[in-house]
Scaffold this active site. Structure first.
Site, short mmCIF file in Angstrom:
data_model
loop_
_atom_site.label_atom_id
_atom_site.label_comp_id
_atom_site.label_asym_id
_atom_site.label_seq_id
_atom_site.Cartn_x
_atom_site.Cartn_y
_atom_site.Cartn_z
N CYS A 3 0.96 -1.17 0.11
CA CYS A 3 0.07 -0.10 0.05
C CYS A 3 0.83 1.17 -0.08
CB CYS A 3 -1.00 -0.06 1.23
SG CYS A 3 -1.81 1.48 1.51
N ASP A 29 -0.66 16.66 -1.93
CA ASP A 29 -0.75 15.67 -3.24
C ASP A 29 -0.06 15.99 -4.32
OD1 ASP A 29 -2.33 14.76 -5.50
OD2 ASP A 29 -3.94 14.27 -4.15
N HIS A 45 -3.61 1.04 8.68
CA HIS A 45 -4.39 0.53 7.38
C HIS A 45 -5.86 0.32 7.45
CE1 HIS A 45 -4.43 -0.25 3.15
NE2 HIS A 45 -5.32 -1.42 3.52
N GLY A 91 -14.68 6.67 -7.02
CA GLY A 91 -13.61 7.34 -7.24
C GLY A 91 -12.35 7.09 -6.39
N THR A 93 -9.03 5.68 -5.65
CA THR A 93 -8.13 4.94 -6.35
C THR A 93 -6.74 4.17 -5.57
OG1 THR A 93 -6.60 7.07 -6.61
CG2 THR A 93 -8.29 6.64 -8.45
N HIS A 98 -8.63 7.83 2.95
CA HIS A 98 -7.88 9.10 2.95
C HIS A 98 -8.94 10.13 2.58
CE1 HIS A 98 -7.60 7.80 -1.03
NE2 HIS A 98 -7.64 8.86 -1.64
N HIS A 100 -9.09 14.26 1.21
CA HIS A 100 -8.48 15.43 0.37
C HIS A 100 -8.86 16.63 1.09
CE1 HIS A 100 -7.63 12.87 -3.28
NE2 HIS A 100 -8.47 12.16 -2.71
#
Length: 112
Positions: A3, A29, A45, A91, A93, A98, A100
């Site tokens: 990961c 990012d 995780h 969405g 990926t 996580h 944003h």
């Protein structure tokens, strides 16, 4: 485990960190969608929001407290957006929970 976010959290892959404590790491990012675009992850995780349990739910509140702190430090006085993508159709990926944190420009909805 293979990961990428776990490797970043374990300092196996370099990143431009903006925050780190014993449970959370945040970093810029690599493909920003706004002038400020920070990813905030738990070091543990957790595959996605679908995997939040009684045992790990407290990390969500901690992540949002950290997000607010980062937003202030980044000068996002006029607002910001926090996004979580869950699952393939949502969405997501990278299969590690996580968020944003994006700001520094007027955010549009539903995209942008």
């Amino acid at each position: 485990m293979d990961c990428i976010f776990c490797k970043i959290a374990n300092n196996e892959i370099p990143s431009s960190k903006v925050y780190e404590d014993e449970k959370i790491v945040a970093f810029n990012d690599l493909n920003p969608k706004a002038p400020v675009h920070v990813l905030i992850i738990p070091k543990e995780h957790i595959k996605s929001a679908d995997y939040i349990t009684q045992e790990n739910q407290s990390i969500i509140g901690e992540i949002f407290m950290v997000a607010s702190e980062i937003a202030k430090k980044q000068g996002l006085k006029n607002g910001y957006r926090i996004v979580n993508n869950c699952g393939e159709e949502g969405g997501q990926t990278v299969k590690h929970l996580h968020f944003h944190l994006m700001g520094g420009r007027k955010m549009e909805w539903p995209a942008g």
